[in-house]
Design an enzyme around this catalytic site. Structure first.
Site, PDB file in Angstrom:
ATOM      1  N   CYS A  50      -5.179   8.673   9.827  1.00 29.22           N
ATOM      2  CA  CYS A  50      -5.075   7.919  11.079  1.00 29.22           C
ATOM      3  C   CYS A  50      -4.694   8.807  12.253  1.00 29.22           C
ATOM      4  O   CYS A  50      -4.079   9.850  12.105  1.00 29.22           O
ATOM      5  CB  CYS A  50      -4.096   6.760  10.925  1.00 29.22           C
ATOM      6  SG  CYS A  50      -2.484   7.250  10.333  1.00 29.22           S
ATOM      7  N   ARG A  71       1.487  14.533  12.368  1.00 31.72           N
ATOM      8  CA  ARG A  71       2.246  14.279  11.137  1.00 31.72           C
ATOM      9  C   ARG A  71       2.172  15.568  10.321  1.00 31.72           C
ATOM     10  O   ARG A  71       1.434  15.641   9.343  1.00 31.72           O
ATOM     11  CB  ARG A  71       1.636  13.112  10.349  1.00 31.72           C
ATOM     12  CG  ARG A  71       1.752  11.768  11.035  1.00 31.72           C
ATOM     13  CD  ARG A  71       1.335  10.694  10.065  1.00 31.72           C
ATOM     14  NE  ARG A  71       1.432   9.371  10.645  1.00 31.72           N
ATOM     15  CZ  ARG A  71       1.293   8.247   9.949  1.00 31.72           C
ATOM     16  NH1 ARG A  71       1.054   8.297   8.665  1.00 31.72           N
ATOM     17  NH2 ARG A  71       1.391   7.072  10.521  1.00 31.72           N
ATOM     18  N   ARG A  84      -4.342  10.620   5.126  1.00 32.93           N
ATOM     19  CA  ARG A  84      -3.252  11.592   5.088  1.00 32.93           C
ATOM     20  C   ARG A  84      -2.422  11.499   3.808  1.00 32.93           C
ATOM     21  O   ARG A  84      -1.824  12.484   3.384  1.00 32.93           O
ATOM     22  CB  ARG A  84      -2.350  11.414   6.311  1.00 32.93           C
ATOM     23  CG  ARG A  84      -3.013  11.879   7.590  1.00 32.93           C
ATOM     24  CD  ARG A  84      -2.105  11.733   8.797  1.00 32.93           C
ATOM     25  NE  ARG A  84      -2.766  12.263   9.982  1.00 32.93           N
ATOM     26  CZ  ARG A  84      -2.703  13.521  10.370  1.00 32.93           C
ATOM     27  NH1 ARG A  84      -2.004  14.393   9.666  1.00 32.93           N
ATOM     28  NH2 ARG A  84      -3.327  13.930  11.464  1.00 32.93           N
ATOM     29  N   ASP A 136       5.726   0.563  11.994  1.00 30.64           N
ATOM     30  CA  ASP A 136       4.496  -0.126  11.594  1.00 30.64           C
ATOM     31  C   ASP A 136       4.445  -1.583  12.049  1.00 30.64           C
ATOM     32  O   ASP A 136       3.432  -2.257  11.856  1.00 30.64           O
ATOM     33  CB  ASP A 136       4.315  -0.064  10.074  1.00 30.64           C
ATOM     34  CG  ASP A 136       3.753   1.266   9.604  1.00 30.64           C
ATOM     35  OD1 ASP A 136       3.338   2.070  10.457  1.00 30.64           O
ATOM     36  OD2 ASP A 136       3.728   1.510   8.385  1.00 30.64           O
ATOM     37  N   LEU A 175       6.858  20.035   6.409  1.00 37.10           N
ATOM     38  CA  LEU A 175       8.022  19.577   5.645  1.00 37.10           C
ATOM     39  C   LEU A 175       7.724  19.551   4.147  1.00 37.10           C
ATOM     40  O   LEU A 175       8.581  19.882   3.323  1.00 37.10           O
ATOM     41  CB  LEU A 175       8.449  18.188   6.122  1.00 37.10           C
ATOM     42  CG  LEU A 175       8.933  18.099   7.579  1.00 37.10           C
ATOM     43  CD1 LEU A 175       9.038  16.646   8.020  1.00 37.10           C
ATOM     44  CD2 LEU A 175      10.267  18.806   7.755  1.00 37.10           C
ATOM     45  N   LYS A 192       0.829  -1.205   0.000  1.00 39.46           N
ATOM     46  CA  LYS A 192       0.000   0.000   0.000  1.00 39.46           C
ATOM     47  C   LYS A 192       0.866   1.258   0.000  1.00 39.46           C
ATOM     48  O   LYS A 192       0.600   2.221  -0.725  1.00 39.46           O
ATOM     49  CB  LYS A 192      -0.908  -0.004   1.233  1.00 39.46           C
ATOM     50  CG  LYS A 192      -1.765   1.237   1.369  1.00 39.46           C
ATOM     51  CD  LYS A 192      -2.368   1.386   2.750  1.00 39.46           C
ATOM     52  CE  LYS A 192      -1.362   1.997   3.701  1.00 39.46           C
ATOM     53  NZ  LYS A 192      -1.979   2.782   4.784  1.00 39.46           N
TER      54      LYS A 192
END
Length: 422
Positions: free
Chosen positions: A117, A122, A93, A308, A126, A22
């Protein structure tokens, strides 16, 4: 809304085929916005996030055709829209990944600030700083990023203060149509980024340093790229999750369609715990361990131990001898699964970003609630070894990133049912 009902302590045996990644598919889907010719993307996982990105591309005017359940043909030659609306972007996101390609190709775009999520901050700062370094003017108004580069983007040095996977991907895509040379310093090194580089190179973009922390990109000075067909790499996190299915149930399982060096941090840790692994070019077989030892993990950027996989190893730690320690260094609020594992009987104590897990714990079936994508898989792992029946609720989190998880586990002998909430 669905939930999973899982009967624990059922013997497992057999093999699992890993789906496409993914986290590689999402930036590659976004990158098709740079292409003026049709592109076929193979081995796409049928998960909610992929469907959401496909819908976003369609909304921007791309022509989409599913050639089979895992192959999508995309034509983005005549896009008519450069606004990624809140209704679509709020679902995940990763939607921020359309910012770079839209800005590079059309010199202006409007992208809603993303949703997704709930595992901590996050920030998109940047991404925005990277676009500004390439000459874009950025304004944020009413929840939308308005990016503009009237004369097109111009190559420059982009220094990331903090390593960012999606930030690196957005910078890569934007730089692919920028005039001159761009250097991305402190770039993320994930395999998914390497595959995005391969995809962009197929359209004539020159990229040096692939797989390193410094990338040098010479943009193609055209209005668009001519990208070639691509097959998505196997999902290293899904592979790691199924290795943990074998590890927590102490079963012999074979994981097919993997790239071993993408999994080294995970397989090294499993060997340290006490498991024997037969690692081949395209598969890994895990064998039951005589004794499963406690371990310590500190999550790090690739090639370190992946954040993760932290939740899955926390579930595994409940069945190991001794006390395990997991330190989460990349995200805040990423121990939300701990309290749900405790409902099953896990002995876990938390102190800021460090979890301490007492092992050799007998877990008992209960009702638990998924809080994010990887937490949901950790709860399923724990339920597989719990005594009695467990029900994992809010599995829409699971559906964001795992393709047919209950089907794959049931093929190993598990008893997992997907049911509707009353």
């Amino acid at each position: 809304m669905d939930f999973l009902e899982i009967v624990g302590q059922v013997p497992l045996k057999g093999g699992v085929e890993i789906s496409g990644a993914k986290n590689s598919a999402l930036p590659i889907l976004a990158a098709t916005l740079l292409s003026q010719q049709e592109v076929k993307i193979k081995s796409l996982p049928q998960v909610v996030d992929i469907k959401a990105m496909a819908l976003l591309l369609q909304n921007l005017g791309a022509e989409l055709e599913w050639l089979d359940p895992n192959t999508l043909q995309i034509g983005a030659k005549s896009l008519h829209h450069t606004e990624a609306t809140y209704d679509l972007v709020r679902k995940m996101r990763a939607s921020i990944l359309v910012l770079g390609p839209l800005l590079a190709r059309f010199k202006e775009c409007l992208v809603s600030l993303p949703g997704g999520c709930a595992i901590g901050a996050r920030p998109v700062d940047l991404h925005l700083k990277a676009m500004q370094q390439l000459g874009a003017e950025i304004k944020i108004e009413q929840g939308y990023i308005h990016a503009k580069a009237s004369k097109g983007l111009k190559g420059n040095d982009i220094l990331f203060d903090k390593i960012s996977v999606t930030g690196t991907e957005n910078a890569l895509m934007a730089a692919s149509l920028a005039k001159g040379i761009t250097r991305i310093i402190n770039a993320a090194k994930e395999p998914e980024i390497a595959q995005l580089c391969t995809f962009l190179q197929s359209g004539g973009v020159e990229i040096e340093g692939v797989g390193s922390s410094e990338l040098k990109i010479r943009g193609v000075e055209n209005d668009a790229l001519n990208l070639k067909d691509i097959q998505i790499i196997p999902d290293r996190i899904e592979a790691g999750t199924y290795l943990c299915v074998g590890a927590i149930t102490n079963s012999q399982l074979k994981i097919h369609r993997i790239i071993p060096n993408h999994l080294q941090a995970i397989t090294d840790k499993l060997i340290e715990i006490g498991f024997s692994l037969d690692i081949q070019e395209n598969s890994i077989e895990i064998y039951p361990a005589k004794k499963r030892q406690a371990f310590e993990i500190t999550t790090k950027e690739y090639p370190g131990f992946p954040t993760d996989m932290q939740a899955q190893f926390m579930a595994l730690a409940t069945q190991c001898l001794g006390t395990s320690v997991i330190e989460e260094t990349l995200f805040e609020n990423r121990f939300m699964h701990a309290s749900e594992l405790q409902r099953l009987g896990a002995n876990i104590s938390l102190k800021t970003n460090v979890a301490t897990i007492s092992g050799s714990t007998e877990l008992t079936g209960s009702d638990v609630m998924a809080t994010d994508l990887r937490a949901s898989s950790a709860l399923i792992l724990a339920a597989l070894v719990a005594k009695g029946v467990s029900r994992v609720h809010r599995i829409y989190h699971l559906d964001r990133g795992y393709e047919r998880l209950e089907d794959k586990i049931n093929a190993l002998g598990a008893k997992v049912l997907r049911l509707k909430e009353k």
